[in-house]
Motif scaffolding. Structure first.
Motif, PDB file in Angstrom:
ATOM      1  N   VAL A 135     -88.243 -76.159  54.788  1.00 27.93           N
ATOM      2  CA  VAL A 135     -89.482 -75.480  54.387  1.00 27.93           C
ATOM      3  C   VAL A 135     -89.091 -74.385  53.397  1.00 27.93           C
ATOM      4  CG1 VAL A 135     -91.440 -74.083  55.179  1.00 27.93           C
ATOM      5  CG2 VAL A 135     -90.512 -75.894  56.658  1.00 27.93           C
ATOM      6  N   GLN A 185     -95.820 -74.107  50.249  1.00 32.47           N
ATOM      7  CA  GLN A 185     -95.950 -72.801  49.576  1.00 32.47           C
ATOM      8  C   GLN A 185     -95.223 -72.785  48.230  1.00 32.47           C
ATOM      9  OE1 GLN A 185     -94.523 -69.858  52.387  1.00 32.47           O
ATOM     10  NE2 GLN A 185     -95.672 -70.745  54.082  1.00 32.47           N
ATOM     11  N   SER A 234     -99.480 -78.017  49.681  1.00 30.35           N
ATOM     12  CA  SER A 234    -100.803 -77.649  50.197  1.00 30.35           C
ATOM     13  C   SER A 234    -101.638 -76.958  49.125  1.00 30.35           C
ATOM     14  CB  SER A 234    -100.664 -76.697  51.386  1.00 30.35           C
ATOM     15  OG  SER A 234    -101.951 -76.232  51.787  1.00 30.35           O
TER      16      SER A 234
HETATM   17  C1  LIG Z   1    -100.021 -74.021  54.600  1.00 29.61           C
HETATM   18  C2  LIG Z   1     -98.855 -74.707  55.195  1.00 29.61           C
HETATM   19  C3  LIG Z   1     -98.944 -75.980  55.788  1.00 29.61           C
HETATM   20  C4  LIG Z   1    -100.248 -76.678  56.029  1.00 29.61           C
HETATM   21  O1  LIG Z   1    -100.996 -76.917  54.905  1.00 29.61           O
HETATM   22  P1  LIG Z   1    -102.456 -77.552  55.055  1.00 29.61           P
HETATM   23  O2  LIG Z   1    -102.798 -77.967  53.669  1.00 29.61           O
HETATM   24  O3  LIG Z   1    -103.342 -76.468  55.587  1.00 29.61           O
HETATM   25  O4  LIG Z   1    -102.364 -78.707  55.981  1.00 29.61           O
HETATM   26  C5  LIG Z   1     -97.793 -76.596  56.222  1.00 29.61           C
HETATM   27  N1  LIG Z   1     -96.588 -76.000  56.106  1.00 29.61           N
HETATM   28  C6  LIG Z   1     -96.460 -74.774  55.573  1.00 29.61           C
HETATM   29  C7  LIG Z   1     -95.093 -74.179  55.463  1.00 29.61           C
HETATM   30  C8  LIG Z   1     -97.583 -74.085  55.108  1.00 29.61           C
HETATM   31  O5  LIG Z   1     -97.444 -72.853  54.601  1.00 29.61           O
END
Ligand SMILES: *Cc1c(COP(=O)(O)O)cnc(C)c1O
Length: 374
Positions: free
Chosen positions: A126, A155, A181
């Protein structure tokens, strides 16, 4: 009150939505979906981009494409959003949590190899706050143990990793698969929305089928088959043209949005450096191998007590600042399934990380003024 986030509208969103509505094609995979997907493929070098209804959905597609089954192990950081884990848990995977680095919440790559077993199938880095994980090291490990790398780039839109050889690679273009996202809290938005990026060509054909409810509809519309039907598992992962039209207006303004966010981020950094040292607080640091997409500005307090006091102070002065994830290994849902290892850095960020407001129309000087009074 200065809110923590305010979705920024470029002004053209409703214009493109009206256009989509007037053309009479408002279900998925139409003109605006194509425009968005083409843009992402060209700009970031993805082999294939598919819009999805969320990043969570894109991660679910990744778990299906990776053929994750009962008993498979998937390595993810504990300091992340639930979606990173849940997409794989739904397929029956056991989550093996990686601790964060000491200096930032990204998974500590130096301790990654010790987590790999004969059951490990995938690593899911991530890029927290948009800051790149060390993708050279992660890809090398994946190659050594024949694992898939699925980037949670939720992000990380429009950010880059600088490889050892100096090559600049877009985040989301390095792993076999990646998920972005466009939730209203991200840099460019569609309300709810996401993107699956495919960099390993082996997955393209099947991804299109899973995307459209397990049918070969995409091939049919390209004239490659003369009828379409049910050929695989899948779901309705594609968003309507209304979402894509909204996103197109944001994409058109991507450069301006990024520049504005970067200016705000730099203002925070420059004006809080001395204050942070005097309080034993650490400011977000961008790794030398990462560029900065200014997704987030956070500070790491010296203790939970100090963070609680800072949040309270800012709230009283009309600034909404918030903490972030609670380590997933200690969540009510997964606590008992976790193998009991302590993840001290992940817990430190759970207790001590604080995010300051960062959005296009933010009056950053006002926030800084209140922070400096603490
Ligand atoms: C925002 C986010 C998600 C989820 O995104 P969605 O589009 O709301 O499903 C997943 N992982 C991370 C690290 C995020 O910041």
């Amino acid at each position: 009150m200065i809110p923590f986030n305010k979705p920024y509208l470029t002004g053209k969103e409703t214009f493109y939505i009206e256009d989509a509505v007037k053309t009479g094609k408002i279900s998925g995979n139409g003109k605006y979906t194509q425009l968005c997907q083409d843009f992402f493929e060209k700009k970031y070098g993805f082999k294939k981009a598919l819009l999805t209804t969320s990043c969570t959905d894109a991660l679910e597609m990744c778990a299906i494409l990776a053929n994750i089954k009962e008993g498979d192990e998937v390595i993810i950081p504990s300091f992340t959003f639930v979606s990173t884990a849940i997409a794989f848990v739904r397929q029956g995977a056991k989550i093996v949590f990686a601790d964060s680095c000491e200096s930032n919440p990204n998974m500590d790559v130096a301790k990654l190899e010790a987590l790999i077993t004969s059951k490990t199938r995938a690593i899911v880095p991530v890029h927290y706050a948009g800051v790149a994980c060390d993708m050279d090291k992660i890809m090398a490990l994946a190659e050594k143990y024949n694992l898939l790398v699925i980037e949670d780039a939720a992000q990380a839109i429009d950010n880059y990793f600088i490889s050892k050889n100096g090559e600049k690679k877009a985040l989301g273009s390095i792993g076999h698969l990646a998920a972005f996202s466009f939730h209203e809290t991200k840099n460019i938005i569609a309300g709810e929305g996401g993107l699956l990026a495919i960099n390993d060509e082996r997955f393209i054909h099947r991804a299109e089928i899973i995307w459209e409810k397990g049918t070969n509809r995409a091939e049919f519309f390209r004239g490659e088959v003369n009828k379409y039907g049910w050929v695989d598992t899948g779901s309705s992962f594609l968003p309507s043209e209304i979402i894509a039209a909204f996103l197109w207006a944001q994409i058109e303004n991507l450069d301006a949005i990024q520049q504005k966010r970067l200016n705000l981020w730099n203002t925070y950094y420059d004006q809080l450096v001395n204050w942070s040292k005097s309080k034993n607080i650490k400011l977000i640091e961008v790794e030398p191998f990462s560029c900065n997409n200014a997704h987030m500005f956070y500070v790491v307090c010296e203790s939970l007590e100090q963070r609680t006091a800072l949040i309270k102070h800012l709230n009283q002065e009309g600034v909404h600042a918030v903490f972030h994830y609670i380590s997933l290994h200690s969540s009510p849902y997964y606590n008992e399934k976790h193998d009991g290892r302590e993840l001290v850095n992940s817990d430190a960020f759970t207790n001590r990380l604080l995010r300051l407001p960062l959005f296009y129309e933010l009056e950053v000087e006002k926030v800084i003024q209140e922070v400096l009074k603490f």
